[in-house]
Scaffold this active site. Structure first.
Site: not given
Length: 109
Positions: A33, A36
């Protein structure tokens, strides 16, 4: 002296460190991600800034799917703020360091 980092939490660590804590922040993330990866260093800095005041950890949802499901995490990054074992605030998506600090400061005040 090395920089402090957020705790890498398994389900067991989560129950031992986060739930009994008066104040805690948990970053639900995954290595694939992009947002992230942007939030990760911020969470590590928060772990250092709030050392002794709040427990700061990270949960890799690929490794700990059960925890993610238990807390209804469907979008990442999701940062959950806990007080005395209960989720009291959630910030979804990449946010600024200031927003996370503000949320933590509100819990600590």
């Amino acid at each position: 002296m090395s920089e402090m980092q957020a705790l890498h939490l398994s389900k067991e660590d989560f129950e031992e460190r986060i739930l009994p804590a008066q104040t805690a922040l948990v970053d639900f993330w995954a290595s694939w991600c992009g947002p992230c990866r942007a939030v990760g260093p911020i969470v590590d800095r928060l772990a250092e800034q709030y050392d002794g005041k709040a427990v700061v950890g990270k949960v890799n949802i690929d490794e700990e799917m059960e925890l993610a499901q238990q807390y209804g995490v469907s979008t990442i990054p999701s940062l959950l703020f806990f007080q005395n074992g209960k989720v009291v605030n959630t910030l979804v998506g990449a946010r600024s360091e200031g927003e996370y600090q503000q949320a933590l400061n509100e819990l600590l005040s």
